[in-house]
Design an enzyme around this catalytic site. Structure first.
Site, PDB file in Angstrom:
ATOM      1  N   ARG A  94       0.843  -1.203   0.000  1.00 49.03           N
ATOM      2  CA  ARG A  94       0.000   0.000   0.000  1.00 49.03           C
ATOM      3  C   ARG A  94       0.876   1.249   0.000  1.00 49.03           C
ATOM      4  O   ARG A  94       0.616   2.223  -0.695  1.00 49.03           O
ATOM      5  CB  ARG A  94      -0.952   0.010   1.212  1.00 49.03           C
ATOM      6  CG  ARG A  94      -1.569   1.385   1.469  1.00 49.03           C
ATOM      7  CD  ARG A  94      -2.765   1.370   2.411  1.00 49.03           C
ATOM      8  NE  ARG A  94      -2.624   0.520   3.565  1.00 49.03           N
ATOM      9  CZ  ARG A  94      -1.822   0.773   4.619  1.00 49.03           C
ATOM     10  NH1 ARG A  94      -1.087   1.868   4.664  1.00 49.03           N
ATOM     11  NH2 ARG A  94      -1.762  -0.076   5.626  1.00 49.03           N
ATOM     12  N   TYR A 116     -18.129  16.652 -14.190  1.00 46.35           N
ATOM     13  CA  TYR A 116     -18.582  15.272 -14.027  1.00 46.35           C
ATOM     14  C   TYR A 116     -19.499  15.172 -12.799  1.00 46.35           C
ATOM     15  O   TYR A 116     -19.164  15.693 -11.734  1.00 46.35           O
ATOM     16  CB  TYR A 116     -17.364  14.346 -13.894  1.00 46.35           C
ATOM     17  CG  TYR A 116     -17.767  12.943 -13.536  1.00 46.35           C
ATOM     18  CD1 TYR A 116     -18.715  12.255 -14.304  1.00 46.35           C
ATOM     19  CD2 TYR A 116     -17.249  12.302 -12.419  1.00 46.35           C
ATOM     20  CE1 TYR A 116     -19.119  10.972 -13.969  1.00 46.35           C
ATOM     21  CE2 TYR A 116     -17.641  11.017 -12.073  1.00 46.35           C
ATOM     22  CZ  TYR A 116     -18.582  10.365 -12.852  1.00 46.35           C
ATOM     23  OH  TYR A 116     -18.986   9.106 -12.514  1.00 46.35           O
ATOM     24  N   ASP A 156      -8.811  19.105 -13.679  1.00 41.38           N
ATOM     25  CA  ASP A 156      -9.118  17.733 -14.076  1.00 41.38           C
ATOM     26  C   ASP A 156      -8.813  17.627 -15.568  1.00 41.38           C
ATOM     27  O   ASP A 156      -9.513  18.211 -16.405  1.00 41.38           O
ATOM     28  CB  ASP A 156     -10.597  17.439 -13.775  1.00 41.38           C
ATOM     29  CG  ASP A 156     -10.983  16.000 -14.079  1.00 41.38           C
ATOM     30  OD1 ASP A 156     -10.370  15.395 -14.984  1.00 41.38           O
ATOM     31  OD2 ASP A 156     -11.915  15.490 -13.434  1.00 41.38           O
ATOM     32  N   LYS A 171     -10.233   6.531 -18.429  1.00 46.34           N
ATOM     33  CA  LYS A 171     -10.684   7.037 -19.741  1.00 46.34           C
ATOM     34  C   LYS A 171      -9.576   6.886 -20.786  1.00 46.34           C
ATOM     35  O   LYS A 171      -9.175   5.784 -21.079  1.00 46.34           O
ATOM     36  CB  LYS A 171     -11.156   8.482 -19.586  1.00 46.34           C
ATOM     37  CG  LYS A 171     -12.008   8.740 -18.347  1.00 46.34           C
ATOM     38  CD  LYS A 171     -13.244   7.855 -18.301  1.00 46.34           C
ATOM     39  CE  LYS A 171     -14.018   8.126 -17.018  1.00 46.34           C
ATOM     40  NZ  LYS A 171     -15.022   7.111 -16.745  1.00 46.34           N
TER      41      LYS A 171
HETATM   42  O1  P1T Z   1     -14.774   6.960 -12.753  1.00 45.40           O
HETATM   43  P1  P1T Z   1     -13.532   7.451 -12.094  1.00 45.40           P
HETATM   44  O2  P1T Z   1     -12.278   6.780 -12.560  1.00 45.40           O
HETATM   45  O3  P1T Z   1     -13.644   7.476 -10.590  1.00 45.40           O
HETATM   46  O4  P1T Z   1     -13.343   8.973 -12.554  1.00 45.40           O
HETATM   47  C1  P1T Z   1     -14.228   9.987 -12.246  1.00 45.40           C
HETATM   48  C2  P1T Z   1     -14.159  11.088 -13.246  1.00 45.40           C
HETATM   49  C3  P1T Z   1     -13.376  12.192 -12.964  1.00 45.40           C
HETATM   50  N1  P1T Z   1     -13.268  13.231 -13.825  1.00 45.40           N
HETATM   51  C4  P1T Z   1     -13.923  13.220 -14.993  1.00 45.40           C
HETATM   52  C5  P1T Z   1     -13.795  14.394 -15.923  1.00 45.40           C
HETATM   53  C6  P1T Z   1     -14.716  12.133 -15.362  1.00 45.40           C
HETATM   54  O5  P1T Z   1     -15.345  12.156 -16.545  1.00 45.40           O
HETATM   55  C7  P1T Z   1     -14.844  11.030 -14.464  1.00 45.40           C
HETATM   56  C8  P1T Z   1     -15.699   9.853 -14.767  1.00 45.40           C
HETATM   57  N2  P1T Z   1     -16.639  10.067 -15.788  1.00 45.40           N
HETATM   58  C9  P1T Z   1     -17.523   9.149 -16.281  1.00 45.40           C
HETATM   59  C10 P1T Z   1     -17.631   7.894 -15.819  1.00 45.40           C
HETATM   60  C11 P1T Z   1     -18.394   9.627 -17.366  1.00 45.40           C
HETATM   61  O6  P1T Z   1     -19.014   8.805 -18.087  1.00 45.40           O
HETATM   62  O7  P1T Z   1     -18.468  10.838 -17.555  1.00 45.40           O
END
Ligand code: P1T
Length: 380
Positions: free
Chosen positions: A49, A101, A173, A198
């Site tokens: 961890r 988001y 972000d 993504k």
């Molecule tokens: O899903 P996760 O890995 O926890 O990430 C969150 C997140 C953070 N920032 C942005 C700009 C994002 O688009 C996302 C996650 N978004 C999606 C799952 C979506 O379909 O928009």
């Protein structure tokens, strides 16, 4: 930052052939604990961890891509964001975008908000509004650019000047742009966060998050929280992101080109009242996007003239564009943010137009994607 080209960094940054075996890809180190010669004397790893060699390779690689001196991998994008949001104390304030988001809004409003963190949603493209929202207790300005799902653009350099004048940090972000298209730290941001789920992973098969920074105090805190709160990704997940990342540039080159063609195609469709794509001259953020991004990204949103009912019909009608949440991978996706990814912003200042459809443009043949959209729009 290294003088090597971005594509070279994608393949080699943080990665050398394994010293013991010569393996050209990093081994997946599954050990949870590491032998110590004497108490406190070890080879740099104690417990997985706290530090893991496969995660370390990913952290070096992605830090180099963002031009960061430090980077920390997390189990999801939201876990990465949570670590950064913990910079705030009760009574502190965060300026947030009026488009972001849905999960980010939920984390700020319903998790950190419950611990007394205040937030002010602002249109970050309106710098006067940002200046007016900055107060002495503002600790963070939180930006997405392009935003999810309206693809609004914020000027990272101007936001950083405004934030710094008031002693706040700018967090960007960078999930939609990736470091291939935009490097926020070089433009003045203090911290970059990512959903690695993504474009970085790129194949819809791994969830992960990342924090990158050149700010020593921020790095200290995030590094502490990564271990102390423990939301770390598995070694296998780190390997999957590293594997996906190597093709980031070639994937995005094609995806951005296809997205631009799709945006132009949509702009000519009578069923579509508005196309939201920063690459279009008509987009209000086009000039800023041109200045701070190398390409305009592969996300395209559009609003149906027939409103929500038409949007739901189109979302259900495509065959190649899969109806699903998430984005950034090789397969094209379509979704209805108001009822899917952004349900948690309903009734807030971040509410999404119910007639809006969001596309994540993948790597299929462009003509096939256009034909699929054309056929679906006929049902709008
Ligand atoms: O899903 P996760 O890995 O926890 O990430 C969150 C997140 C953070 N920032 C942005 C700009 C994002 O688009 C996302 C996650 N978004 C999606 C799952 C979506 O379909 O928009």
């Amino acid at each position: 930052m290294s003088e090597q080209g971005f594509e070279t960094l994608l393949i080699h940054a943080g990665q050398q052939p394994d010293k013991e075996t010569g393996a050209v890809v990093p081994p997946i180190h599954l050990a949870t604990t590491y032998a110590q010669e004497q108490v406190g004397r070890h080879k740099g790893y104690e417990y997985s961890r706290s530090g893991n060699p496969t995660r370390g390779v990913l952290e070096s690689a992605l830090s180099a891509l963002e031009g960061a001196s430090a980077g920390f991998a997390f189990a999801s994008g939201l876990a990465a964001e949570d670590a950064v949001l913990r910079f705030c104390r009760p009574g502190d304030r965060i300026v947030i975008p009026n488009d972001a988001y849905g999960g980010t809004y939920r984390l700020i409003a319903r998790v950190h908000g419950e611990y007394g963190i205040e937030f002010a949603p602002v249109d970050l493209s309106d710098l006067d509004a940002v200046a007016a929202a900055l107060e002495t207790r503002t600790r963070l300005v939180w930006a997405e650019t392009p935003t999810n799902p309206h693809l609004r653009i914020a000027d990272i350099g101007s936001l950083s000047r405004l934030a710094h004048e008031r002693g706040a940090r700018l967090v960007v972000d960078n999930t939609f742009a990736t470091p291939y298209l935009q490097r926020p730290l070089a433009l003045g941001a203090d911290v970059v966060v990512h959903s690695m789920t993504k474009y970085l992973g790129g194949h819809s098969d791994v969830v992960g998050g990342f924090v990158a920074t050149n700010d020593e105090e921020a790095a200290e805190r995030v590094g502490f929280l990564q271990n102390a709160a423990g939301a770390v990704p598995s070694p296998f997940d780190c390997y999957m992101v590293l594997r996906g990342m190597k093709t980031l540039a070639v994937r995005l080159d094609r995806q951005c080109a296809s997205a631009a063609s799709i945006a132009s195609f949509l702009a000519e469709q009578p069923a579509v009242s508005e196309v939201l794509y920063p690459g279009l001259d008509s987009h209000p953020g086009h000039e800023i996007a041109k200045a701070q991004m190398s390409q305009f990204g592969a996300m395209v949103s559009f609003i149906l003239a027939g409103g929500e009912a038409a949007a739901l019909r189109v979302a259900a009608a495509t065959k190649l564009f899969t109806l699903a949440e998430s984005l950034g991978a090789v397969e094209s996706l379509i979704e209805h943010p108001a009822r899917m990814t952004h349900l948690s912003v309903a009734g807030s200042a971040l509410e999404v137009d119910p007639g809006l459809i969001r596309l994540s443009v993948g790597l299929e043949t462009l003509d096939d994607l256009l034909a699929d959209l054309g056929a679906a729009l006929a049902k709008a």
